[in-house]
Design a protein around this motif. Structure first.
Motif, mmCIF file in Angstrom:
data_model
loop_
_atom_site.group_PDB
_atom_site.id
_atom_site.type_symbol
_atom_site.label_atom_id
_atom_site.label_comp_id
_atom_site.label_asym_id
_atom_site.label_seq_id
_atom_site.Cartn_x
_atom_site.Cartn_y
_atom_site.Cartn_z
ATOM 1 N N PHE A 1 0.824 -1.209 0.000
ATOM 2 C CA PHE A 1 0.000 0.000 0.000
ATOM 3 C C PHE A 1 0.861 1.262 0.000
ATOM 4 O O PHE A 1 0.614 2.203 -0.773
ATOM 5 N N LEU B 1 -2.124 -5.449 -3.751
ATOM 6 C CA LEU B 1 -2.829 -4.969 -2.562
ATOM 7 C C LEU B 1 -3.766 -6.030 -1.994
ATOM 8 O O LEU B 1 -4.393 -6.788 -2.735
ATOM 9 N N LYS C 1 -7.563 -3.151 1.169
ATOM 10 C CA LYS C 1 -6.924 -1.915 0.719
ATOM 11 C C LYS C 1 -7.289 -1.545 -0.719
ATOM 12 O O LYS C 1 -7.257 -0.368 -1.086
ATOM 13 N N LYS D 1 -10.134 1.172 -1.325
ATOM 14 C CA LYS D 1 -9.702 2.511 -0.935
ATOM 15 C C LYS D 1 -8.737 3.087 -1.980
ATOM 16 O O LYS D 1 -8.837 4.255 -2.375
ATOM 17 N N TYR D 2 -7.804 2.254 -2.400
ATOM 18 C CA TYR D 2 -6.816 2.701 -3.385
ATOM 19 C C TYR D 2 -7.488 3.087 -4.701
ATOM 20 O O TYR D 2 -7.177 4.116 -5.296
#
Length: 215
Positions: free
Chosen positions: A55, A100, A104, A107-108
């Protein structure tokens, strides 16, 4: 898509993107946009432990590539100055989806779309690809310390991810020409004829785009 020539070169790690971008930028006398790689403070740790450092690594790349493209748009493309880049920012999602963890990636991806939705899109892509043996050989020859811990299995998965991505890219962007270069068969670093063959393909696509623009 900008009407100013904006070419991006893509492909797996070690395939020769920067080498080709340098040669084409010299040939066409245009600005070279190089991605930030070794400056990423998390990259060495990432190759040692992907789950732990993915991340941080991907966020660093995303933010820096966003800033680079923002500057390029202001200083070059809006001033009608051509650019050749050794990456396309959409590569971020290729790596993110591979590295990832599930908690995560959503969100990324949200952050990625917020940053890139209004970024300039290349009007020509060169896609470099090769077998795993060729990729490993080129990584070994360029000798970056941070890349020596990359697992061959990771590179093999990444090469397939790129192939899938480029196939999808051609479907989603039928108006953007994609020039595919097989690195197993063409060595534009050592063979001038191979480089000239690539330049000829670029010229052909540029002429086609100019003709379509005039219609």
């Amino acid at each position: 898509m900008t009407g100013v020539p904006f070419m991006a070169i893509e492909g797996p790690i070690g395939i020769g993107k920067t080498s080709l971008a340098k040669k084409l930028s010299v040939h066409y006398d245009v600005h070279l946009l190089r991605e930030i790689v070794e400056e990423n403070p998390f990259l060495g740790k990432f190759y040692e432990d992907i789950d732990e450092w993915s991340f941080q690594t991907e966020m660093f790349f995303l933010c820096n590539r966003f800033k680079q493209l923002e500057d390029i748009e202001k200083k070059y493309l809006k001033e009608n100055k051509a650019v050749i880049a050794d990456y396309h920012i959409s590569k971020n999602m290729i790596f993110a989806k591979r590295t990832l963890q599930a908690d995560k990636i959503d969100k990324y991806e949200q952050i990625y779309h917020i940053l890139t939705d209004d970024m300039p899109v290349p009007n020509m892509m060169i896609y470099l690809h090769a077998s795993l043996d060729t990729i490993l050989d080129r990584i070994h020859k360029r000798g970056r310390d941070i890349e020596q811990n990359i697992k061959p299995s990771y590179l093999a998965q990444l090469a397939q991810d790129y192939e899938d991505y480029m196939n999808e890219f051609e479907i989603l962007h039928p108006d953007i020409p994609v020039i595919r270069i097989n690195g197993d068969e063409i060595d534009f670093v050592q063979n001038q004829n191979d480089l000239e063959a690539i330049i000829s393909l670029v010229d052909k696509n540029m002429n086609k785009m100019n003709t379509q623009k005039m219609k």
